[in-house]
Scaffold this motif. Structure first.
Motif, PDB file in Angstrom:
ATOM      1  N   VAL A  47       0.902  -1.339   0.010  1.00 34.83           N
ATOM      2  CA  VAL A  47      -0.126  -0.178  -0.076  1.00 34.83           C
ATOM      3  C   VAL A  47       0.898   1.207   0.112  1.00 34.83           C
ATOM      4  O   VAL A  47       0.752   2.042  -0.655  1.00 34.83           O
ATOM      5  CB  VAL A  47      -1.124  -0.064   1.179  1.00 34.83           C
ATOM      6  CG1 VAL A  47      -1.827   1.333   1.351  1.00 34.83           C
ATOM      7  CG2 VAL A  47      -2.025  -1.200   1.186  1.00 34.83           C
ATOM      8  N   ILE A  50       2.087   1.660  -3.549  1.00 33.98           N
ATOM      9  CA  ILE A  50       1.386   1.944  -4.485  1.00 33.98           C
ATOM     10  C   ILE A  50       0.999   3.627  -4.246  1.00 33.98           C
ATOM     11  O   ILE A  50       0.939   4.219  -5.178  1.00 33.98           O
ATOM     12  CB  ILE A  50       0.107   1.091  -4.293  1.00 33.98           C
ATOM     13  CG1 ILE A  50       0.360  -0.102  -4.786  1.00 33.98           C
ATOM     14  CG2 ILE A  50      -1.306   1.874  -5.091  1.00 33.98           C
ATOM     15  CD1 ILE A  50      -0.795  -1.020  -4.441  1.00 33.98           C
ATOM     16  N   PRO A  56       1.317  -1.510  -9.063  1.00 33.28           N
ATOM     17  CA  PRO A  56       0.714  -2.456  -8.239  1.00 33.28           C
ATOM     18  C   PRO A  56       1.470  -3.734  -8.065  1.00 33.28           C
ATOM     19  O   PRO A  56       1.671  -4.429  -7.192  1.00 33.28           O
ATOM     20  CB  PRO A  56      -0.852  -2.402  -8.350  1.00 33.28           C
ATOM     21  CG  PRO A  56      -1.121  -1.223  -9.168  1.00 33.28           C
ATOM     22  CD  PRO A  56       0.110  -0.687  -9.869  1.00 33.28           C
ATOM     23  N   THR A  60       3.498  -5.575  -5.050  1.00 36.18           N
ATOM     24  CA  THR A  60       2.940  -6.571  -4.597  1.00 36.18           C
ATOM     25  C   THR A  60       4.273  -7.504  -4.484  1.00 36.18           C
ATOM     26  O   THR A  60       4.202  -8.199  -3.556  1.00 36.18           O
ATOM     27  CB  THR A  60       2.001  -7.523  -5.522  1.00 36.18           C
ATOM     28  OG1 THR A  60       0.881  -6.805  -5.402  1.00 36.18           O
ATOM     29  CG2 THR A  60       1.544  -8.757  -5.030  1.00 36.18           C
ATOM     30  N   LEU A 111      -6.201   3.569  -0.121  1.00 34.05           N
ATOM     31  CA  LEU A 111      -5.723   3.097  -1.328  1.00 34.05           C
ATOM     32  C   LEU A 111      -6.966   3.885  -2.184  1.00 34.05           C
ATOM     33  O   LEU A 111      -7.114   3.692  -3.299  1.00 34.05           O
ATOM     34  CB  LEU A 111      -5.902   1.857  -1.930  1.00 34.05           C
ATOM     35  CG  LEU A 111      -4.452   1.044  -1.609  1.00 34.05           C
ATOM     36  CD1 LEU A 111      -4.645  -0.406  -1.702  1.00 34.05           C
ATOM     37  CD2 LEU A 111      -3.286   1.720  -2.065  1.00 34.05           C
ATOM     38  N   GLN A 114      -6.581   5.044  -5.692  1.00 35.67           N
ATOM     39  CA  GLN A 114      -5.208   4.531  -6.361  1.00 35.67           C
ATOM     40  C   GLN A 114      -5.300   3.339  -7.182  1.00 35.67           C
ATOM     41  O   GLN A 114      -6.308   2.499  -6.898  1.00 35.67           O
ATOM     42  CB  GLN A 114      -4.231   4.355  -5.059  1.00 35.67           C
ATOM     43  CG  GLN A 114      -3.871   5.354  -4.065  1.00 35.67           C
ATOM     44  CD  GLN A 114      -2.923   6.312  -4.769  1.00 35.67           C
ATOM     45  OE1 GLN A 114      -2.106   6.168  -5.644  1.00 35.67           O
ATOM     46  NE2 GLN A 114      -2.833   7.516  -4.217  1.00 35.67           N
ATOM     47  N   THR A 116      -4.775  -0.391  -8.559  1.00 37.48           N
ATOM     48  CA  THR A 116      -4.533  -1.600  -7.561  1.00 37.48           C
ATOM     49  C   THR A 116      -4.516  -2.919  -8.599  1.00 37.48           C
ATOM     50  O   THR A 116      -4.967  -2.754  -9.771  1.00 37.48           O
ATOM     51  CB  THR A 116      -5.296  -1.998  -6.321  1.00 37.48           C
ATOM     52  OG1 THR A 116      -6.838  -2.176  -6.910  1.00 37.48           O
ATOM     53  CG2 THR A 116      -5.772  -0.657  -5.460  1.00 37.48           C
ATOM     54  N   GLN A 199      -5.182  -4.716  -1.149  1.00 31.46           N
ATOM     55  CA  GLN A 199      -5.626  -4.045  -2.303  1.00 31.46           C
ATOM     56  C   GLN A 199      -6.890  -4.071  -2.505  1.00 31.46           C
ATOM     57  O   GLN A 199      -7.577  -3.502  -2.985  1.00 31.46           O
ATOM     58  CB  GLN A 199      -4.604  -4.406  -3.301  1.00 31.46           C
ATOM     59  CG  GLN A 199      -3.170  -4.014  -3.338  1.00 31.46           C
ATOM     60  CD  GLN A 199      -2.328  -4.452  -4.486  1.00 31.46           C
ATOM     61  OE1 GLN A 199      -2.623  -4.109  -5.614  1.00 31.46           O
ATOM     62  NE2 GLN A 199      -1.406  -5.557  -4.320  1.00 31.46           N
ATOM     63  N   ASN A 200      -7.339  -5.488  -2.013  1.00 33.68           N
ATOM     64  CA  ASN A 200      -8.784  -5.823  -2.080  1.00 33.68           C
ATOM     65  C   ASN A 200      -9.656  -5.038  -1.359  1.00 33.68           C
ATOM     66  O   ASN A 200     -11.015  -4.593  -1.684  1.00 33.68           O
ATOM     67  CB  ASN A 200      -9.127  -7.384  -2.036  1.00 33.68           C
ATOM     68  CG  ASN A 200     -10.315  -7.870  -2.363  1.00 33.68           C
ATOM     69  OD1 ASN A 200     -10.921  -7.517  -3.458  1.00 33.68           O
ATOM     70  ND2 ASN A 200     -11.068  -8.549  -1.389  1.00 33.68           N
TER      71      ASN A 200
END
Length: 298
Positions: A47, A50, A56, A60, A111, A114, A116, A199-200
């Motif tokens: 995060v 990002i 992204p 990760t 986020l 942003q 992802t 991210q989810n």
């Protein structure tokens, strides 16, 4: 229907946590508490990267590397520092809390607005199908890589280290090295899970790792309970299915009117019941297939 799809998507994403712990808990016979710190470490790393303009996908991967470093620290504390496994994991987990605060600069980062992995190429999918699609792809890749790794001579040495360290040493296997590599791979997967979940969800929080080890254990135990005696490769798949079943159980419990604040309590109760099933089987001489396969680490 949307709730079921969401539960399946969450189960696939969280399955990475179960697979990571399976390497240490079942194969290496190593009780690794590091995961409670590695999970938010992966989230914080991804995060923060990002929000600083990093792609992204690269963010990760950085989360995976961060997780592997955490596993390396625990491995060195255990093998070189001769600190008991449980305490080594707790020490690393505790230290990671401060590291996460350093990385994020505050306790929570959003986020919102942003890019992802979920709002890129997957943004046109129906609601919740983004997590199902990405979860399927990632879990398939990780599972295949684990199967291929464990089938190699190195992987067999890794398994032998967990089964019988003394015998493994007599065969010339560097067991300390195997433990370190195992912890690095395991925590790298946990860091990946943290990055994907963050991210989810759309945010990273300093406390999001609380209770994650119970979630991972629930995936492992439920998979073993539900599918009985399995080969090693089949057990890896069972962990993923166990994670999905666990998420559906939580969904069902919430639909009964329980509060989301009770999730950690519910998780612990579900795990405790699953772990007591072998005792019920023995005491009442139950021979149903669903109860087979829950055994202590062999």
């Amino acid at each position: 229907m949307n709730l079921i799809v969401s539960a399946i998507g969450q189960g696939l994403l969280w399955a990475l946590l179960g697979l990571g712990l399976y390497l240490t808990f079942r194969i290496l016979d190593f009780c690794d508490m590091t995961v409670e710190g590695t999970f938010p470490l992966g989230a914080a790393t991804a995060v923060t990267a990002i929000t600083h303009g990093v792609n992204p996908f690269i963010a990760t991967l950085l989360a995976v590397v961060a997780g592997m470093v955490a596993g390396l620290v625990t491995g060195l504390l255990y093998t070189k520092g001769k600190i008991p496994s449980l305490l080594a994991g707790i020490l690393t987990m505790t230290a990671i809390y401060s590291v996460n605060l350093r990385i994020m600069g505050k306790s929570n980062i959003s986020l919102l607005g942003q890019p992802t992995l979920f709002n890129g190429a997957l943004r046109n999918l129906p609601q919740y199908f983004d997590s199902v699609t990405l979860g399927l792809v990632v879990i398939a890749i990780v599972t295949v890589l684990m199967i291929l790794f464990l089938a190699t001579d190195y992987g067999q040495a890794f398994i032998a280290t967990g089964d019988n360290p003394t015998m493994a040493k007599s065969l010339g296997i560097h067991t300390d090295k195997m433990v370190i590599v195992g912890l690095m791979i395991s925590n790298g997967m946990v860091g990946l899970c943290g990055a994907l979940i963050a991210q989810n969800n759309g945010y990273a929080d300093i406390n999001m790792g609380i209770g994650t080890i119970v979630i991972a254990l629930a995936s492992i135990i439920i998979g073993e309970v539900a599918f009985g005696e399995l080969t090693l490769n089949q057990r890896l798949v069972a962990v993923t299915l166990g994670s999905i079943i666990y998420r559906i159980i939580l969904l069902a419990v919430l639909q009964l009117g329980f509060s989301a604040n009770d999730l950690n309590l519910i998780s612990s109760v579900v795990l405790a019941i699953c772990m007591m099933i072998p005792q019920f089987e023995k005491q009442f001489n139950i021979k149903k297939p669903i109860l087979k396969g829950v055994r202590p680490h062999e």
